[in-house]
Design an enzyme around this catalytic site. Structure first.
Site, PDB file in Angstrom:
ATOM      1  N   LEU A 141      38.572 -18.744  -1.218  1.00 38.12           N
ATOM      2  CA  LEU A 141      38.487 -20.048  -0.559  1.00 38.12           C
ATOM      3  C   LEU A 141      37.374 -20.903  -1.151  1.00 38.12           C
ATOM      4  O   LEU A 141      37.535 -22.115  -1.312  1.00 38.12           O
ATOM      5  CB  LEU A 141      38.270 -19.849   0.949  1.00 38.12           C
ATOM      6  CG  LEU A 141      37.990 -21.097   1.791  1.00 38.12           C
ATOM      7  CD1 LEU A 141      39.106 -22.117   1.650  1.00 38.12           C
ATOM      8  CD2 LEU A 141      37.791 -20.705   3.255  1.00 38.12           C
ATOM      9  N   TYR A 144      38.315 -22.020  -4.956  1.00 31.91           N
ATOM     10  CA  TYR A 144      39.555 -22.807  -4.910  1.00 31.91           C
ATOM     11  C   TYR A 144      39.297 -24.168  -4.281  1.00 31.91           C
ATOM     12  O   TYR A 144      39.767 -25.202  -4.767  1.00 31.91           O
ATOM     13  CB  TYR A 144      40.609 -22.043  -4.107  1.00 31.91           C
ATOM     14  CG  TYR A 144      41.822 -22.863  -3.741  1.00 31.91           C
ATOM     15  CD1 TYR A 144      42.797 -23.162  -4.698  1.00 31.91           C
ATOM     16  CD2 TYR A 144      42.007 -23.347  -2.438  1.00 31.91           C
ATOM     17  CE1 TYR A 144      43.914 -23.923  -4.365  1.00 31.91           C
ATOM     18  CE2 TYR A 144      43.112 -24.099  -2.098  1.00 31.91           C
ATOM     19  CZ  TYR A 144      44.070 -24.385  -3.062  1.00 31.91           C
ATOM     20  OH  TYR A 144      45.170 -25.136  -2.723  1.00 31.91           O
ATOM     21  N   HIS A 145      38.522 -24.166  -3.206  1.00 32.59           N
ATOM     22  CA  HIS A 145      38.183 -25.408  -2.507  1.00 32.59           C
ATOM     23  C   HIS A 145      37.397 -26.352  -3.415  1.00 32.59           C
ATOM     24  O   HIS A 145      37.698 -27.542  -3.505  1.00 32.59           O
ATOM     25  CB  HIS A 145      37.375 -25.060  -1.256  1.00 32.59           C
ATOM     26  CG  HIS A 145      36.966 -26.240  -0.433  1.00 32.59           C
ATOM     27  ND1 HIS A 145      37.851 -26.973   0.315  1.00 32.59           N
ATOM     28  CD2 HIS A 145      35.757 -26.815  -0.238  1.00 32.59           C
ATOM     29  CE1 HIS A 145      37.207 -27.940   0.933  1.00 32.59           C
ATOM     30  NE2 HIS A 145      35.932 -27.870   0.623  1.00 32.59           N
ATOM     31  N   HIS A 146      36.397 -25.816  -4.114  1.00 30.75           N
ATOM     32  CA  HIS A 146      35.582 -26.645  -5.001  1.00 30.75           C
ATOM     33  C   HIS A 146      36.421 -27.289  -6.104  1.00 30.75           C
ATOM     34  O   HIS A 146      36.292 -28.494  -6.384  1.00 30.75           O
ATOM     35  CB  HIS A 146      34.478 -25.795  -5.636  1.00 30.75           C
ATOM     36  CG  HIS A 146      33.212 -25.753  -4.837  1.00 30.75           C
ATOM     37  ND1 HIS A 146      32.532 -26.890  -4.458  1.00 30.75           N
ATOM     38  CD2 HIS A 146      32.490 -24.706  -4.333  1.00 30.75           C
ATOM     39  CE1 HIS A 146      31.449 -26.558  -3.774  1.00 30.75           C
ATOM     40  NE2 HIS A 146      31.405 -25.242  -3.675  1.00 30.75           N
ATOM     41  N   VAL A 149      39.179 -29.931  -4.615  1.00 30.77           N
ATOM     42  CA  VAL A 149      38.583 -31.154  -4.064  1.00 30.77           C
ATOM     43  C   VAL A 149      38.137 -32.080  -5.186  1.00 30.77           C
ATOM     44  O   VAL A 149      38.369 -33.293  -5.139  1.00 30.77           O
ATOM     45  CB  VAL A 149      37.392 -30.820  -3.140  1.00 30.77           C
ATOM     46  CG1 VAL A 149      36.569 -32.078  -2.860  1.00 30.77           C
ATOM     47  CG2 VAL A 149      37.892 -30.246  -1.827  1.00 30.77           C
TER      48      VAL A 149
END
Length: 270
Positions: A141, A144-146, A149
């Site tokens: 998470l 992947y989030h970094h 975004v």
């Protein structure tokens, strides 16, 4: 409609002098650099973990405090400036216009913060450096989030797509709380477990709102007054829905499922 909002907000000198046209033109010409940053980041994530495997972890407490505090202050100021703008816009122009209007990208107050927001997604990748060098658990998470975004922010800013004001303001607000929490934890302050749960709950709420705003953009763009593109709506939908699933799963495994990872240790990976 923008004028009704603008006069209620006093501009700071750097906000007034910021040239949003140059910023948008720069992003239109250079947004693909985010792909290169993402590739380098991926090398850092996996190569860095391999490099540190046989090496002792580093403490880095003071640099981490400074890093988290810097991002906390930036996020708090950004949340106040963009949040106040959005509240004024909502009261003067309504919910639909707050989503569909492009004024967030060029109105006197938020124009600087919109550009600062998208640029900040590159240095925020530095969060992972501390995790790797301190040999803490790095979950999917987090990285992947970094990556997603940053890619979506740079890709969308160049087109000034509808919904941007909501997306950026929500992220500023959540990050203001999150990085303040990280600063406290790095400083050795014992933060109550419910606060950690509240932060993840706020992130889940952000994703629910992100899915909702994206759906409304798609619905209203059919009427011609909500500027966006089908491909942007697709990417936004996939991004926010995947976040919603991943953050909900994280919340369940961390705070509700017995035998889950320690809440503080896991919460610092968002």
């Amino acid at each position: 409609m923008e004028n009704q909002t603008e006069y209620q907000l006093s501009e700071l000198s750097f906000e007034r002098s910021f040239d949003e046209k140059t910023a948008i033109e720069w992003m239109q010409a250079n947004w693909t650099h985010s792909i290169g940053f993402s590739a380098l980041y991926a090398v850092l994530v996996f190569g860095g973990q391999h490099f540190m495997r046989e090496r002792p972890k580093l403490n880095l407490r003071r640099p981490l405090i400074l890093w988290s505090l810097t991002l906390a202050v930036f996020s708090i100021v950004g949340a106040v400036r963009t949040g106040w703008y959005m509240l004024n816009f909502l009261s003067s122009s309504g919910f639909r216009r707050s989503i569909c209007d492009q004024g967030f990208y060029y109105a006197p107050v938020p124009k600087f913060w919109a550009f600062a927001f998208v640029l900040s997604k590159a240095p925020e990748l530095g969060d992972t450096v501390f995790i790797i060098l301190r040999k803490q658990r790095l979950i999917f998470l987090h990285w992947y989030h970094h990556i997603t975004v940053m890619l979506y922010s740079w890709y969308s800013y160049k087109d000034m797509v509808a919904g941007g004001g909501w997306f950026m303001t929500m992220n500023f607000c959540v990050h203001a709380i999150m990085y303040t929490y990280y600063t406290a934890r790095a400083s050795g302050v014992r933060v109550p477990r419910p606060l950690a749960m509240l932060i993840t709950g706020a992130q889940i709420s952000q994703m629910v709102m992100g899915v909702t705003v994206t759906a409304l953009v798609y619905r209203w763009m059919q009427h011609g007054d909500c500027p966006s593109y089908p491909e942007n709506v697709v990417w936004a939908s996939l991004m926010y829905f995947s976040y919603l699933v991943l953050f909900a799963r994280f919340f369940y495994r961390t705070y509700l499922k017995r035998g889950g990872p320690p809440p503080v240790k896991a919460a610092k990976r968002d």
